[in-house]
Design a protein around this motif. Structure first.
Motif, PDB file in Angstrom:
ATOM      1  N   PRO A 285       7.323 -28.789 -27.505  1.00  0.00           N
ATOM      2  CA  PRO A 285       7.999 -29.796 -26.684  1.00  0.00           C
ATOM      3  C   PRO A 285       6.989 -30.736 -26.033  1.00  0.00           C
ATOM      4  O   PRO A 285       5.820 -30.373 -25.840  1.00  0.00           O
ATOM      5  CB  PRO A 285       8.725 -28.959 -25.622  1.00  0.00           C
ATOM      6  CG  PRO A 285       7.911 -27.707 -25.517  1.00  0.00           C
ATOM      7  CD  PRO A 285       7.377 -27.438 -26.896  1.00  0.00           C
ATOM      8  N   ALA A 286       7.424 -31.927 -25.719  1.00  0.00           N
ATOM      9  CA  ALA A 286       6.552 -32.907 -25.070  1.00  0.00           C
ATOM     10  C   ALA A 286       6.065 -32.378 -23.727  1.00  0.00           C
ATOM     11  O   ALA A 286       6.849 -31.855 -22.940  1.00  0.00           O
ATOM     12  CB  ALA A 286       7.300 -34.219 -24.876  1.00  0.00           C
ATOM     13  N   ARG A 287       4.791 -32.493 -23.492  1.00  0.00           N
ATOM     14  CA  ARG A 287       4.221 -32.065 -22.213  1.00  0.00           C
ATOM     15  C   ARG A 287       4.649 -32.966 -21.068  1.00  0.00           C
ATOM     16  O   ARG A 287       4.769 -32.535 -19.936  1.00  0.00           O
ATOM     17  CB  ARG A 287       2.692 -32.028 -22.320  1.00  0.00           C
ATOM     18  CG  ARG A 287       2.174 -30.844 -23.121  1.00  0.00           C
ATOM     19  CD  ARG A 287       0.717 -31.011 -23.516  1.00  0.00           C
ATOM     20  NE  ARG A 287       0.184 -29.782 -24.106  1.00  0.00           N
ATOM     21  CZ  ARG A 287       0.444 -29.362 -25.340  1.00  0.00           C
ATOM     22  NH1 ARG A 287       1.249 -30.078 -26.117  1.00  0.00           N
ATOM     23  NH2 ARG A 287      -0.078 -28.244 -25.794  1.00  0.00           N
ATOM     24  N   LEU A 288       4.865 -34.229 -21.370  1.00  0.00           N
ATOM     25  CA  LEU A 288       5.248 -35.195 -20.337  1.00  0.00           C
ATOM     26  C   LEU A 288       6.756 -35.333 -20.222  1.00  0.00           C
ATOM     27  O   LEU A 288       7.249 -36.177 -19.481  1.00  0.00           O
ATOM     28  CB  LEU A 288       4.615 -36.551 -20.648  1.00  0.00           C
ATOM     29  CG  LEU A 288       3.082 -36.536 -20.730  1.00  0.00           C
ATOM     30  CD1 LEU A 288       2.561 -37.909 -21.159  1.00  0.00           C
ATOM     31  CD2 LEU A 288       2.475 -36.143 -19.397  1.00  0.00           C
ATOM     32  N   GLN A 289       7.482 -34.514 -20.999  1.00  0.00           N
ATOM     33  CA  GLN A 289       8.946 -34.498 -20.993  1.00  0.00           C
ATOM     34  C   GLN A 289       9.500 -35.900 -21.239  1.00  0.00           C
ATOM     35  O   GLN A 289       9.106 -36.554 -22.198  1.00  0.00           O
ATOM     36  CB  GLN A 289       9.440 -33.870 -19.686  1.00  0.00           C
ATOM     37  CG  GLN A 289       8.966 -32.441 -19.507  1.00  0.00           C
ATOM     38  CD  GLN A 289       9.425 -31.808 -18.220  1.00  0.00           C
ATOM     39  OE1 GLN A 289      10.101 -32.406 -17.400  1.00  0.00           O
ATOM     40  NE2 GLN A 289       9.066 -30.550 -18.044  1.00  0.00           N
ATOM     41  N   GLY A 290      10.366 -36.387 -20.370  1.00  0.00           N
ATOM     42  CA  GLY A 290      10.969 -37.702 -20.612  1.00  0.00           C
ATOM     43  C   GLY A 290      10.123 -38.870 -20.182  1.00  0.00           C
ATOM     44  O   GLY A 290      10.586 -40.011 -20.239  1.00  0.00           O
ATOM     45  N   LEU A 291       8.886 -38.609 -19.780  1.00  0.00           N
ATOM     46  CA  LEU A 291       8.029 -39.681 -19.255  1.00  0.00           C
ATOM     47  C   LEU A 291       6.962 -40.133 -20.245  1.00  0.00           C
ATOM     48  O   LEU A 291       6.084 -40.913 -19.876  1.00  0.00           O
ATOM     49  CB  LEU A 291       7.349 -39.207 -17.958  1.00  0.00           C
ATOM     50  CG  LEU A 291       8.288 -38.820 -16.823  1.00  0.00           C
ATOM     51  CD1 LEU A 291       7.487 -38.278 -15.643  1.00  0.00           C
ATOM     52  CD2 LEU A 291       9.115 -40.023 -16.384  1.00  0.00           C
ATOM     53  N   SER A 292       7.035 -39.676 -21.481  1.00  0.00           N
ATOM     54  CA  SER A 292       5.967 -39.965 -22.434  1.00  0.00           C
ATOM     55  C   SER A 292       5.753 -41.468 -22.629  1.00  0.00           C
ATOM     56  O   SER A 292       4.627 -41.964 -22.560  1.00  0.00           O
ATOM     57  CB  SER A 292       6.273 -39.310 -23.783  1.00  0.00           C
ATOM     58  OG  SER A 292       6.512 -37.931 -23.639  1.00  0.00           O
ATOM     59  N   SER A 293       6.827 -42.202 -22.889  1.00  0.00           N
ATOM     60  CA  SER A 293       6.692 -43.645 -23.129  1.00  0.00           C
ATOM     61  C   SER A 293       6.215 -44.373 -21.877  1.00  0.00           C
ATOM     62  O   SER A 293       5.411 -45.312 -21.958  1.00  0.00           O
ATOM     63  CB  SER A 293       8.018 -44.241 -23.594  1.00  0.00           C
ATOM     64  OG  SER A 293       8.411 -43.710 -24.832  1.00  0.00           O
ATOM     65  N   LEU A 294       6.707 -43.951 -20.722  1.00  0.00           N
ATOM     66  CA  LEU A 294       6.298 -44.580 -19.465  1.00  0.00           C
ATOM     67  C   LEU A 294       4.813 -44.360 -19.215  1.00  0.00           C
ATOM     68  O   LEU A 294       4.080 -45.295 -18.850  1.00  0.00           O
ATOM     69  CB  LEU A 294       7.126 -44.022 -18.314  1.00  0.00           C
ATOM     70  CG  LEU A 294       6.828 -44.593 -16.929  1.00  0.00           C
ATOM     71  CD1 LEU A 294       7.024 -46.102 -16.906  1.00  0.00           C
ATOM     72  CD2 LEU A 294       7.712 -43.914 -15.875  1.00  0.00           C
ATOM     73  N   ARG A 295       4.347 -43.126 -19.413  1.00  0.00           N
ATOM     74  CA  ARG A 295       2.916 -42.865 -19.235  1.00  0.00           C
ATOM     75  C   ARG A 295       2.091 -43.640 -20.265  1.00  0.00           C
ATOM     76  O   ARG A 295       0.993 -44.103 -19.989  1.00  0.00           O
ATOM     77  CB  ARG A 295       2.644 -41.369 -19.363  1.00  0.00           C
ATOM     78  CG  ARG A 295       3.291 -40.529 -18.270  1.00  0.00           C
ATOM     79  CD  ARG A 295       2.688 -40.776 -16.915  1.00  0.00           C
ATOM     80  NE  ARG A 295       3.216 -39.872 -15.926  1.00  0.00           N
ATOM     81  CZ  ARG A 295       2.706 -38.682 -15.651  1.00  0.00           C
ATOM     82  NH1 ARG A 295       1.635 -38.256 -16.293  1.00  0.00           N
ATOM     83  NH2 ARG A 295       3.260 -37.907 -14.739  1.00  0.00           N
ATOM     84  N   GLY A 296       2.645 -43.765 -21.464  1.00  0.00           N
ATOM     85  CA  GLY A 296       1.961 -44.543 -22.477  1.00  0.00           C
ATOM     86  C   GLY A 296       1.868 -46.012 -22.103  1.00  0.00           C
ATOM     87  O   GLY A 296       0.863 -46.677 -22.396  1.00  0.00           O
TER      88      GLY A 296
END
Length: 306
Positions: A285-296
């Motif tokens: 699973p994504a480590r950043l959960q639903g924030l992956s695109s935002l952190r990117g």
């Protein structure tokens, strides 16, 4: 006079919601967001109204940040040309022709505004979070996005466009995708696609909450609908692995994160497709959960800032 603390701003523009994150150089972080109003069934989304709403929230975030922006990164699910003009966005077709970089650029003066594909940026953020140089990211939400990081770099790379893994064809006789083709991963595995399949099996409308509850209870119509979507994701992941030998598959997106056992089901479907002598990558699973695109998007702001 004490100098204002500078910050990098990330904006994640999604099909149903928008998130904003300001990271100050002193470590302070501010986040906010909003949901798009539903588009009328009889017409495409009103791009002018959408942009006014977006600009209003960006201005509010900038005022609250109480500093000076030194870079702005925007994650977009739409297709943009090299100058930042939207050329395609099936979920909000009224945006086609919108100069997003130009609109946001008027808010920030000389501060650089850079846009990139949300799946690509999510992949980059997840690679950094996992300390991995090679991975495939699959984000499941309103659509299916994704990105590939190979040797620490995005593939194919910003100058050559985005990684459109959601539009890999996994079933030539499958349902029609928003893009116009049949059988794309997105047409099978996106949140709306899974909900439609569940509703057909149940014989009644299915909300996300209905699906999550039924899946947790092991109800067959829910489990079957989700498994079919996971199988499409696994097919795409295995195909990419055969070509590039990526060492990790990461599953993210709000839809996937909200369903119990979703990533484990994708992992099981990947394992089912293994062939002798060719081990497949683990699925996590994504480590950043639903924030992956935002952190990117924040990473894009930082790395584009000169």
């Amino acid at each position: 006079m004490e100098a204002a603390i500078r910050y990098h701003l990330g904006i994640d523009v999604g099909g149903t919601k928008v998130a904003l994150r300001a990271e100050h150089e002193d470590g302070t972080v501010r986040e906010t967001g909003f949901r798009w109003p539903p588009a009328a069934d009889s017409r495409p989304a009103d791009a002018a109204a959408d942009l006014a709403l977006l600009v209003g929230h960006v201005r509010e975030m900038s005022a609250d940040a109480a500093g000076e922006p030194c870079g702005v990164g925007v994650a977009m699910p739409a297709t943009l040309d090299a100058s930042g003009v939207v050329t395609a966005w099936p979920n909000r077709p009224g945006w086609v022709g919108t100069d997003l970089v130009g609109v946001l650029g008027t808010l920030f003066g000389t501060t650089r505004v850079v846009c990139a594909d949300d799946g690509d940026l999510a992949a980059l953020a997840e690679a950094r979070a996992a300390s991995r140089a090679d991975l495939l990211y699959l984000g499941v939400g309103t659509g299916v996005g994704g990105g590939i990081v190979l040797d620490g770099r995005l593939l194919p790379g910003p100058s050559r466009g985005s990684c459109e893994i959601g539009h890999l064809v996994v079933d030539r006789a499958g349902e029609r995708c928003d893009c116009g083709r049949r059988g794309c991963v997105q047409s099978v595995a996106s949140g709306p696609a899974v909900l439609r399949r569940a509703a057909r099996a149940r014989g009644a409308e299915v909300s996300f909450a209905d699906l999550a509850r039924a899946l947790a209870d092991g109800v067959p119509w829910a489990a079957d609908a989700v498994r079919e979507g996971c199988a499409a994701l696994a097919t795409a992941a295995v195909g990419v692995s055969e070509l590039l030998r990526t060492r990790l598959v990461v599953i993210g997106g709000g839809f996937a994160a909200g369903l119990p056992g979703f990533t484990a089901t994708v992992a099981a479907e990947v394992a089912r497709l293994a062939r002798p002598g060719h081990p497949l990558p683990p699925v996590e699973p994504a480590r950043l959960q639903g924030l992956s695109s935002l952190r990117g998007a924040v990473l894009l702001a930082k790395e584009s800032h000169v």
